[in-house]
Design a protein around this motif. Structure first.
Motif, short mmCIF file in Angstrom:
data_model
loop_
_atom_site.label_atom_id
_atom_site.label_comp_id
_atom_site.label_asym_id
_atom_site.label_seq_id
_atom_site.Cartn_x
_atom_site.Cartn_y
_atom_site.Cartn_z
N ARG A 1 -145.41 -8.58 -20.36
CA ARG A 1 -147.01 -9.32 -20.66
C ARG A 1 -147.49 -8.67 -21.68
NH1 ARG A 1 -150.98 -11.03 -18.84
NH2 ARG A 1 -153.14 -10.17 -19.05
N PRO B 1 -145.10 2.06 -15.58
CA PRO B 1 -146.00 1.35 -16.00
C PRO B 1 -146.43 1.77 -16.44
CG PRO B 1 -145.96 2.00 -13.40
CD PRO B 1 -145.47 2.90 -14.52
N PRO C 1 -144.58 -3.91 -18.45
CA PRO C 1 -144.40 -3.79 -20.44
C PRO C 1 -144.59 -5.04 -21.07
CG PRO C 1 -144.02 -2.21 -19.91
CD PRO C 1 -143.68 -2.32 -19.06
N LYS D 1 -147.84 2.48 -10.14
CA LYS D 1 -148.53 1.94 -10.47
C LYS D 1 -150.40 1.58 -10.35
CE LYS D 1 -145.59 -1.28 -8.43
NZ LYS D 1 -144.63 -2.27 -7.83
N TRP E 1 -153.91 0.93 -12.44
CA TRP E 1 -154.67 0.73 -12.11
C TRP E 1 -155.48 1.38 -11.60
CZ3 TRP E 1 -157.60 0.80 -7.42
CH2 TRP E 1 -158.39 -0.13 -7.24
N GLU F 1 -157.10 1.82 -15.31
CA GLU F 1 -157.79 0.51 -15.69
C GLU F 1 -159.59 0.63 -14.95
OE1 GLU F 1 -157.13 -3.37 -16.25
OE2 GLU F 1 -156.45 -2.92 -14.07
N GLY G 1 -156.27 -2.95 -19.97
CA GLY G 1 -155.29 -3.69 -19.13
C GLY G 1 -154.17 -2.90 -18.57
N HIS G 2 -153.45 -3.08 -17.33
CA HIS G 2 -151.95 -2.14 -16.66
C HIS G 2 -151.38 -3.00 -16.47
CE1 HIS G 2 -153.45 -3.40 -12.76
NE2 HIS G 2 -152.48 -3.05 -12.41
N THR G 3 -149.80 -2.65 -16.42
CA THR G 3 -148.77 -3.46 -16.29
C THR G 3 -148.05 -2.88 -15.96
OG1 THR G 3 -147.34 -5.70 -16.97
CG2 THR G 3 -148.30 -3.44 -18.60
N HIS G 4 -146.94 -3.52 -14.94
CA HIS G 4 -145.81 -2.57 -14.86
C HIS G 4 -144.80 -2.88 -15.63
CE1 HIS G 4 -145.87 -5.14 -11.81
NE2 HIS G 4 -144.50 -5.20 -11.43
N SER H 1 -150.80 2.40 -26.36
CA SER H 1 -150.90 2.85 -24.97
C SER H 1 -150.02 3.76 -24.11
CB SER H 1 -149.46 1.41 -24.53
OG SER H 1 -148.40 1.60 -25.26
#
Length: 168
Positions: free
Chosen positions: A27, A3, A24, A47, A51, A54, A19-22, A41
């Motif tokens: 997104r 993530p 990348p 995850k 979160w 963020e 933001g955050h994402t698993h 980043s």
């Protein structure tokens, strides 16, 4: 794939987004269609940790630094509330906020599925100088900032005491 917590910039809107994402790559591609460019980043362990970082960053921006959301849902349907105006706070300052939030989150004993190893002893445990690994520079930085703040508080108390004596 790990993530990621990210900071993006938008040159046209003069806006920064946290933001955050698993996932990348997907997104970043999706936001790239709207004109967002990656600034920096940070890969994290889970995850839940992404979160938490963020959310802590956004809390700091909104409630400690008093930086409001910059865009509306019409301009950015997914993630508009995670934006900040570059006229109020620079992308570098937003990134520093993310880094501090990451350090605080990483040093928490338990966050979601993230658990540090080995666990700290319970009870009347006193930290020692060798307790924090030397490879964690943020721990040294936070310790130095804490010591500096304590010295500042003591200095202010001494000044106030001298001022009161001079008034009498």
């Amino acid at each position: 794939m790990n993530p990621v917590v990210y900071v993006l910039t938008h040159p046209e809107y003069k806006s920064t987004k946290v933001g955050h994402t698993h996932v990348p790559h997907a997104r970043m591609r999706e936001l790239g269609k709207y004109g967002w460019w990656p600034y920096r980043s940070l890969n994290v362990a889970s995850k839940n940790m992404a979160w938490a970082i963020e959310q802590q960053s956004l809390f700091t921006l909104r409630h400690r630094l008093l930086v409001p959301a910059h865009l509306t849902s019409e301009l950015l349907p997914a993630g508009w509330s995670e934006t900040a105006s570059q006229s109020l706070i620079s992308s570098e300052e937003v990134w520093e906020t993310v880094c501090v939030a990451a350090a605080e989150t990483y040093m928490e004993p338990v966050i979601g599925e993230f658990r540090p190893t080995p666990p700290r002893p319970t009870g009347g445990y006193q930290r020692t100088k060798s307790d924090t690994p030397k490879y964690v520079p943020i721990a040294r930085l936070l310790a130095a900032e804490t010591a500096r703040a304590a010295q500042s508080v003591e200095a202010n108390k001494r000044r106030a005491s001298r001022y009161r004596k001079e008034e009498k």
